[in-house]
Design an enzyme around this catalytic site. Structure first.
Site, PDB file in Angstrom:
ATOM      1  N   LYS A  65      -0.625 -11.632  -0.575  1.00 16.72           N
ATOM      2  CA  LYS A  65       0.042 -12.412  -1.618  1.00 16.72           C
ATOM      3  C   LYS A  65       0.559 -13.760  -1.105  1.00 16.72           C
ATOM      4  O   LYS A  65       0.560 -14.746  -1.845  1.00 16.72           O
ATOM      5  CB  LYS A  65       1.187 -11.606  -2.241  1.00 16.72           C
ATOM      6  CG  LYS A  65       0.707 -10.400  -3.060  1.00 16.72           C
ATOM      7  CD  LYS A  65       1.874  -9.700  -3.734  1.00 16.72           C
ATOM      8  CE  LYS A  65       1.396  -8.504  -4.545  1.00 16.72           C
ATOM      9  NZ  LYS A  65       2.505  -7.843  -5.273  1.00 16.72           N
ATOM     10  N   ASP A 102       4.526 -10.052 -11.251  1.00 17.49           N
ATOM     11  CA  ASP A 102       5.250  -8.824 -10.918  1.00 17.49           C
ATOM     12  C   ASP A 102       6.577  -8.711 -11.662  1.00 17.49           C
ATOM     13  O   ASP A 102       6.898  -7.665 -12.237  1.00 17.49           O
ATOM     14  CB  ASP A 102       5.508  -8.754  -9.409  1.00 17.49           C
ATOM     15  CG  ASP A 102       4.253  -8.408  -8.616  1.00 17.49           C
ATOM     16  OD1 ASP A 102       3.383  -7.712  -9.174  1.00 17.49           O
ATOM     17  OD2 ASP A 102       4.152  -8.819  -7.448  1.00 17.49           O
ATOM     18  N   GLY A 126      16.628  -3.753  -1.376  1.00 16.05           N
ATOM     19  CA  GLY A 126      15.541  -4.385  -0.645  1.00 16.05           C
ATOM     20  C   GLY A 126      15.484  -5.878  -0.898  1.00 16.05           C
ATOM     21  O   GLY A 126      15.912  -6.347  -1.962  1.00 16.05           O
ATOM     22  N   ALA A 130       8.554  -7.825  -2.931  1.00 22.19           N
ATOM     23  CA  ALA A 130       8.651  -7.171  -4.242  1.00 22.19           C
ATOM     24  C   ALA A 130       9.942  -7.564  -4.943  1.00 22.19           C
ATOM     25  O   ALA A 130       9.956  -7.825  -6.154  1.00 22.19           O
ATOM     26  CB  ALA A 130       8.573  -5.660  -4.084  1.00 22.19           C
ATOM     27  N   ASN A 150      20.373  -4.965   1.267  1.00 24.27           N
ATOM     28  CA  ASN A 150      19.292  -4.799   2.233  1.00 24.27           C
ATOM     29  C   ASN A 150      19.857  -4.252   3.541  1.00 24.27           C
ATOM     30  O   ASN A 150      21.037  -4.453   3.853  1.00 24.27           O
ATOM     31  CB  ASN A 150      18.611  -6.149   2.482  1.00 24.27           C
ATOM     32  CG  ASN A 150      17.328  -5.997   3.282  1.00 24.27           C
ATOM     33  OD1 ASN A 150      16.418  -5.312   2.855  1.00 24.27           O
ATOM     34  ND2 ASN A 150      17.274  -6.622   4.444  1.00 24.27           N
ATOM     35  N   ALA A 153      21.821  -7.410   6.284  1.00 26.12           N
ATOM     36  CA  ALA A 153      22.607  -8.136   5.280  1.00 26.12           C
ATOM     37  C   ALA A 153      22.243  -9.611   5.219  1.00 26.12           C
ATOM     38  O   ALA A 153      22.199 -10.194   4.137  1.00 26.12           O
ATOM     39  CB  ALA A 153      24.094  -7.985   5.584  1.00 26.12           C
ATOM     40  N   MET A 214      10.064   1.083  -7.916  1.00 25.16           N
ATOM     41  CA  MET A 214       8.801   0.352  -8.052  1.00 25.16           C
ATOM     42  C   MET A 214       7.599   1.170  -7.577  1.00 25.16           C
ATOM     43  O   MET A 214       6.468   0.889  -7.953  1.00 25.16           O
ATOM     44  CB  MET A 214       8.861  -0.969  -7.298  1.00 25.16           C
ATOM     45  CG  MET A 214       9.796  -1.989  -7.921  1.00 25.16           C
ATOM     46  SD  MET A 214       9.660  -3.577  -7.084  1.00 25.16           S
ATOM     47  CE  MET A 214      10.927  -4.512  -7.957  1.00 25.16           C
ATOM     48  N   TYR A 216       5.262   4.596  -7.432  1.00 32.10           N
ATOM     49  CA  TYR A 216       4.907   5.639  -8.386  1.00 32.10           C
ATOM     50  C   TYR A 216       4.044   6.685  -7.693  1.00 32.10           C
ATOM     51  O   TYR A 216       3.335   6.385  -6.728  1.00 32.10           O
ATOM     52  CB  TYR A 216       4.163   5.062  -9.606  1.00 32.10           C
ATOM     53  CG  TYR A 216       2.858   4.372  -9.247  1.00 32.10           C
ATOM     54  CD1 TYR A 216       1.664   5.082  -9.182  1.00 32.10           C
ATOM     55  CD2 TYR A 216       2.831   3.011  -8.983  1.00 32.10           C
ATOM     56  CE1 TYR A 216       0.481   4.452  -8.847  1.00 32.10           C
ATOM     57  CE2 TYR A 216       1.649   2.371  -8.651  1.00 32.10           C
ATOM     58  CZ  TYR A 216       0.477   3.099  -8.581  1.00 32.10           C
ATOM     59  OH  TYR A 216      -0.699   2.479  -8.230  1.00 32.10           O
ATOM     60  N   GLN A 246       2.378  -5.839 -15.198  1.00 29.38           N
ATOM     61  CA  GLN A 246       1.989  -7.048 -14.476  1.00 29.38           C
ATOM     62  C   GLN A 246       0.501  -7.332 -14.659  1.00 29.38           C
ATOM     63  O   GLN A 246       0.079  -8.486 -14.704  1.00 29.38           O
ATOM     64  CB  GLN A 246       2.374  -6.960 -12.994  1.00 29.38           C
ATOM     65  CG  GLN A 246       1.698  -5.870 -12.171  1.00 29.38           C
ATOM     66  CD  GLN A 246       0.303  -6.230 -11.679  1.00 29.38           C
ATOM     67  OE1 GLN A 246      -0.021  -7.413 -11.570  1.00 29.38           O
ATOM     68  NE2 GLN A 246      -0.498  -5.229 -11.405  1.00 29.38           N
TER      69      GLN A 246
END
Length: 272
Positions: A65, A102, A126, A130, A150, A153, A214, A216, A246
């Protein structure tokens, strides 16, 4: 027949061909769509070869990406802010447009679940790619505050600063999450891939109305299972709807037609 494809490494597991063929059938459009395994060191060459051979558009998944972002000649605002591209389109002038769908997919799926986004406080677990791709669309959808938590930090804080101009965004460590009501909690970490759970206190779930992972899978993810054990009133949602959402946004970019995603989500869930 217009040619489309998804590029990734690995790519065998991709559901994009099934999803886009379902969209094309529904919209009565003739397209071809394939999954292409790109060499780790040859993504740009693979994309250029695909467009040179008549390709019209491509989806891009891990780990390309960021490379797709660099490859694009033009970027949408949401792609610029995400620093990553998951959708490429060959324009009539020969230039390549890069987009990131996304975040729009996540927002669409949250709305499908009747989540109250306006003035909501959202905890985002996170701070990787993403998460980055979803912050601006979530703020645009009306989220009042996003708290990014996260393991490191400083990464969460840096990411929060990048988006501070668009709304109230705070970065903290997983071990220092503010004890305040979070109506929505989104897990963007890869914890559920390994069957683990982010190291956060269960007390943050007290006011959670909807928990979103997010990731699955056929079985309930480890994150959603953990949430359900600590708050039985929380709606638990995995990332299948985001995946289809998306893809639908990408279909709009390519074909200027918005498919209905409900039937496709049902079809994908049955085949997970």
């Amino acid at each position: 027949m217009d040619k489309y494809a998804v590029f990734g490494h690995p790519i065998k597991h991709s559901k994009s061909p099934m999803i886009h063929q379902a969209f094309a059938t529904q919209c009565k459009q003739q397209i071809s769509y394939e999954a292409i395994l790109s060499p780790l060191d040859g993504f740009k060459e693979s994309i250029k070869q695909f467009f040179a051979s008549g390709g019209k558009g491509a989806n891009v998944t891990l780990p390309f990406k960021e490379e797709a972002f660099e490859l694009a000649n033009q970027l949408t605002q949401r792609a610029q802010l995400a620093g990553a591209v998951n959708t490429l389109k060959l324009l009539d002038n020969g230039l390549i447009l890069g987009d990131n769908t996304d975040g729009a997919g996540l927002v669409a799926d949250l709305k499908r679940q009747d989540a109250e986004l306006d003035n909501a406080t959202l905890l985002l677990l996170g701070s990787g790619g993403a998460a980055r791709g979803c912050i601006y669309p979530l703020l645009q959808a009306g989220i009042k505050q996003i708290v990014i938590a996260n393991r490191t930090a400083s990464k969460a804080q840096t990411l929060a600063q990048e988006f501070a101009q668009f709304g109230d965004v705070v970065g903290v460590g997983l071990d220092s999450i503010n004890q305040q009501p979070y109506s929505i909690i989104v897990n963007s970490t890869s914890s559920s891939v390994t069957g683990s759970v982010p190291d956060i206190p269960s007390s943050v779930l007290q006011s959670c109305l909807l928990a979103y992972d997010m990731f699955y899978s056929e079985q309930q993810t480890s994150f959603l299972q953990w949430v359900g054990e600590h708050n039985k009133q929380t709606t638990l949602v995995d990332g299948m709807g985001m995946l289809v959402g998306q893809a639908a946004e990408a279909f709009v970019v390519w074909r200027n037609t918005k498919p209905d995603i409900e039937s496709v989500i049902r079809e994908m869930k049955q085949g997970v």
